[in-house]
Design a protein around this motif. Structure first.
Motif, PDB file in Angstrom:
ATOM      1  N   ALA A   1      -1.232  19.252 -18.878  1.00  0.00           N
ATOM      2  CA  ALA A   1      -1.757  20.468 -18.222  1.00  0.00           C
ATOM      3  C   ALA A   1      -2.092  20.213 -16.753  1.00  0.00           C
ATOM      4  O   ALA A   1      -3.174  20.580 -16.260  1.00  0.00           O
ATOM      5  CB  ALA A   1      -2.983  20.988 -18.977  1.00  0.00           C
ATOM      6  N   PHE A   2      -1.149  19.578 -16.030  1.00  0.00           N
ATOM      7  CA  PHE A   2      -1.359  19.377 -14.599  1.00  0.00           C
ATOM      8  C   PHE A   2      -1.483  20.750 -13.921  1.00  0.00           C
ATOM      9  O   PHE A   2      -0.693  21.663 -14.228  1.00  0.00           O
ATOM     10  CB  PHE A   2      -0.178  18.628 -13.968  1.00  0.00           C
ATOM     11  N   PRO A   3      -2.422  20.901 -12.995  1.00  0.00           N
ATOM     12  CA  PRO A   3      -2.570  22.210 -12.323  1.00  0.00           C
ATOM     13  C   PRO A   3      -1.520  22.395 -11.222  1.00  0.00           C
ATOM     14  O   PRO A   3      -1.751  22.106 -10.051  1.00  0.00           O
ATOM     15  CB  PRO A   3      -3.984  22.135 -11.735  1.00  0.00           C
ATOM     16  N   ILE A   4      -0.353  22.861 -11.619  1.00  0.00           N
ATOM     17  CA  ILE A   4       0.805  22.960 -10.718  1.00  0.00           C
ATOM     18  C   ILE A   4       0.558  23.989  -9.610  1.00  0.00           C
ATOM     19  O   ILE A   4       0.116  25.108  -9.875  1.00  0.00           O
ATOM     20  CB  ILE A   4       2.058  23.413 -11.521  1.00  0.00           C
ATOM     21  N   LEU A   5       0.882  23.603  -8.367  1.00  0.00           N
ATOM     22  CA  LEU A   5       0.843  24.570  -7.262  1.00  0.00           C
ATOM     23  C   LEU A   5       2.262  25.101  -7.072  1.00  0.00           C
ATOM     24  O   LEU A   5       3.198  24.304  -6.970  1.00  0.00           O
ATOM     25  CB  LEU A   5       0.407  23.901  -5.948  1.00  0.00           C
ATOM     26  N   PRO A   6       2.429  26.408  -6.997  1.00  0.00           N
ATOM     27  CA  PRO A   6       3.790  26.926  -6.810  1.00  0.00           C
ATOM     28  C   PRO A   6       4.356  26.510  -5.455  1.00  0.00           C
ATOM     29  O   PRO A   6       3.611  26.347  -4.500  1.00  0.00           O
ATOM     30  CB  PRO A   6       3.636  28.435  -6.896  1.00  0.00           C
TER      31      PRO A   6
ATOM     32  N   LYS B   1       0.886  -1.164   0.000  1.00  0.00           N
ATOM     33  CA  LYS B   1       0.000   0.000   0.000  1.00  0.00           C
ATOM     34  C   LYS B   1       0.923   1.213   0.000  1.00  0.00           C
ATOM     35  O   LYS B   1       1.650   1.456   0.973  1.00  0.00           O
ATOM     36  CB  LYS B   1      -0.921   0.004   1.218  1.00  0.00           C
ATOM     37  N   ILE B   2       0.923   1.924  -1.109  1.00  0.00           N
ATOM     38  CA  ILE B   2       1.926   2.971  -1.319  1.00  0.00           C
ATOM     39  C   ILE B   2       1.312   4.353  -1.149  1.00  0.00           C
ATOM     40  O   ILE B   2       0.345   4.712  -1.835  1.00  0.00           O
ATOM     41  CB  ILE B   2       2.541   2.855  -2.734  1.00  0.00           C
ATOM     42  N   MET B   3       1.883   5.107  -0.212  1.00  0.00           N
ATOM     43  CA  MET B   3       1.484   6.508  -0.090  1.00  0.00           C
ATOM     44  C   MET B   3       2.250   7.302  -1.141  1.00  0.00           C
ATOM     45  O   MET B   3       3.491   7.271  -1.169  1.00  0.00           O
ATOM     46  CB  MET B   3       1.836   7.036   1.298  1.00  0.00           C
ATOM     47  N   VAL B   4       1.554   7.954  -2.023  1.00  0.00           N
ATOM     48  CA  VAL B   4       2.212   8.743  -3.067  1.00  0.00           C
ATOM     49  C   VAL B   4       2.181  10.206  -2.623  1.00  0.00           C
ATOM     50  O   VAL B   4       1.108  10.817  -2.524  1.00  0.00           O
ATOM     51  CB  VAL B   4       1.494   8.574  -4.422  1.00  0.00           C
TER      52      VAL B   4
ATOM     53  N   SER C   1       5.549  15.233  -8.944  1.00  0.00           N
ATOM     54  CA  SER C   1       4.658  14.346  -8.185  1.00  0.00           C
ATOM     55  C   SER C   1       3.348  14.090  -8.936  1.00  0.00           C
ATOM     56  O   SER C   1       2.780  13.002  -8.845  1.00  0.00           O
ATOM     57  CB  SER C   1       4.405  14.892  -6.780  1.00  0.00           C
ATOM     58  N   TYR C   2       2.885  15.075  -9.726  1.00  0.00           N
ATOM     59  CA  TYR C   2       1.714  14.804 -10.577  1.00  0.00           C
ATOM     60  C   TYR C   2       2.047  13.680 -11.556  1.00  0.00           C
ATOM     61  O   TYR C   2       1.277  12.739 -11.744  1.00  0.00           O
ATOM     62  CB  TYR C   2       1.339  16.037 -11.396  1.00  0.00           C
TER      63      TYR C   2
ATOM     64  N   ALA D   1       6.132   6.904  -1.654  1.00  0.00           N
ATOM     65  CA  ALA D   1       6.765   7.206  -2.947  1.00  0.00           C
ATOM     66  C   ALA D   1       7.013   8.705  -3.067  1.00  0.00           C
ATOM     67  O   ALA D   1       6.093   9.510  -2.872  1.00  0.00           O
ATOM     68  CB  ALA D   1       5.876   6.726  -4.088  1.00  0.00           C
ATOM     69  N   LEU D   2       8.255   9.063  -3.361  1.00  0.00           N
ATOM     70  CA  LEU D   2       8.626  10.472  -3.567  1.00  0.00           C
ATOM     71  C   LEU D   2       8.985  10.678  -5.041  1.00  0.00           C
ATOM     72  O   LEU D   2       9.493   9.766  -5.697  1.00  0.00           O
ATOM     73  CB  LEU D   2       9.821  10.843  -2.685  1.00  0.00           C
ATOM     74  N   GLY D   3       8.761  11.903  -5.519  1.00  0.00           N
ATOM     75  CA  GLY D   3       8.874  12.157  -6.964  1.00  0.00           C
ATOM     76  C   GLY D   3      10.247  12.591  -7.451  1.00  0.00           C
ATOM     77  O   GLY D   3      10.349  13.144  -8.544  1.00  0.00           O
ATOM     78  N   HIS D   4      11.310  12.353  -6.661  1.00  0.00           N
ATOM     79  CA  HIS D   4      12.642  12.782  -7.120  1.00  0.00           C
ATOM     80  C   HIS D   4      13.037  12.052  -8.407  1.00  0.00           C
ATOM     81  O   HIS D   4      12.764  10.869  -8.565  1.00  0.00           O
ATOM     82  CB  HIS D   4      13.693  12.506  -6.039  1.00  0.00           C
TER      83      HIS D   4
END
Ligand code: SF4
Length: 277
Positions: free
Chosen positions: A190-195, A27-30, A38-39, A132-135
């Motif tokens: 077109a992911f809605p990126i948060l700054p 069970k992976i926390m993303v 990360s998107y 899971a981290l998005g590096h």
């Protein structure tokens, strides 16, 4: 399916297989920050989940750190529209960071440490055995250069890491992906990126320098980034000077043929002895 997502899926699949990142029953926390990486990670892991021979669960977790001007609505709307199981956490790490970090220093180190602690606790509460981290590839090689230039250490980012208390496994499925590919994919979808600079903190100046250095080298010598990244999987411990690595299997045994040929390390010790006499 676009060429970009095919390329990302191939790289993620390779990382998953090389480093055994995903196993049956996980069970992976993303961790979804709202940034492009990360998107892309959540999107691609979901695709992988549909086609993988093993069964695993994904739970997207986003942390609202109470930064001034924060607006997580676009991310929440995206998670709901795409049907991602998710959880939004809120912890005011912003006030703690502003309070504790001396004026003029950057917030990022403390901010990310606090964030990591919160994510670890949430993983336990939510029954997730992996985080899971998005590096990606560029994060890894920038970290390598940062450690090399500023910390006197050869270290980067592992694809899989067990936390110090052994309770969590952190995985980095995007570690083989080039940042430019992820940026292009984020634009395509077109992911809605948060700054990530709403807190007013500067992105670590030294990391920016590493990024600029690598970009310059890459433009002068195409393939340099790939070569630096390849070096992370091609380490020759016997050609380094770390005494911890020199309990070496290639060291001739005392009295064994070749024992008279003194290694670099023991030659150094002998020299010291002579100087001291
Ligand atoms: S940019 Fe802001 S939110 Fe991101 S790690 Fe630094 S302090 Fe934290």
């Amino acid at each position: 399916m676009s060429d970009l997502v095919t390329r990302i899926l191939r790289d993620v699949g390779r990382a998953v297989s090389d480093h055994k990142l995903i196993e049956h029953g996980d069970k992976i926390m993303v961790a979804v920050s709202g940034g492009k990486d990360s998107y892309a990670m959540l999107d691609v892991l979901r695709r992988l989940q549909r086609r993988a021979p093993v069964r695993f669960e994904l739970l997207a977790v986003h942390l609202d750190q109470a930064q001034p001007g924060y607006d997580g609505a676009p991310l929440r709307a995206w998670l709901e529209a795409d049907g991602h199981p998710h959880e939004i956490l809120r912890e005011d790490t912003y006030s703690i960071v502003v309070d504790r970090v001396p004026e003029g220093a950057t917030y990022c180190a403390l901010c990310s440490r606090l964030r990591r602690g919160i994510l670890y606790s949430a993983a336990t509460r939510l029954g997730c055995n992996k985080i899971a981290l998005g590096h990606h590839r560029d994060d890894a090689i920038e970290t390598l250069l940062l450690n090399l230039f500023f910390s006197g250490r050869i270290a980067a980012m592992p694809a899989r890491l067990v936390s110090d208390d052994g309770a969590h496994v952190v995985i980095r499925p995007m570690i083989y992906c080039a940042e430019e590919t992820l940026a292009a994919y984020a634009a395509e979808r077109a992911f809605p990126i948060l700054p990530c600079n709403l807190c007013g903190s500067q992105e670590n100046a030294q990391r920016k320098q590493m990024k600029a250095l690598l970009a310059r080298m890459e433009s002068e010598h195409p393939g340099v980034k790939g070569s630096v990244f390849a070096a992370l999987g091609n380490v020759r411990p016997t050609q380094l000077l770390d005494l911890g690595l020199l309990g070496r299997s290639d060291e001739p045994k005392r009295g064994a043929p070749g024992a008279g040929e003194v290694s670099g390390a023991s030659l150094g010790a002998g020299r010291l002895r002579v100087l001291g006499e």
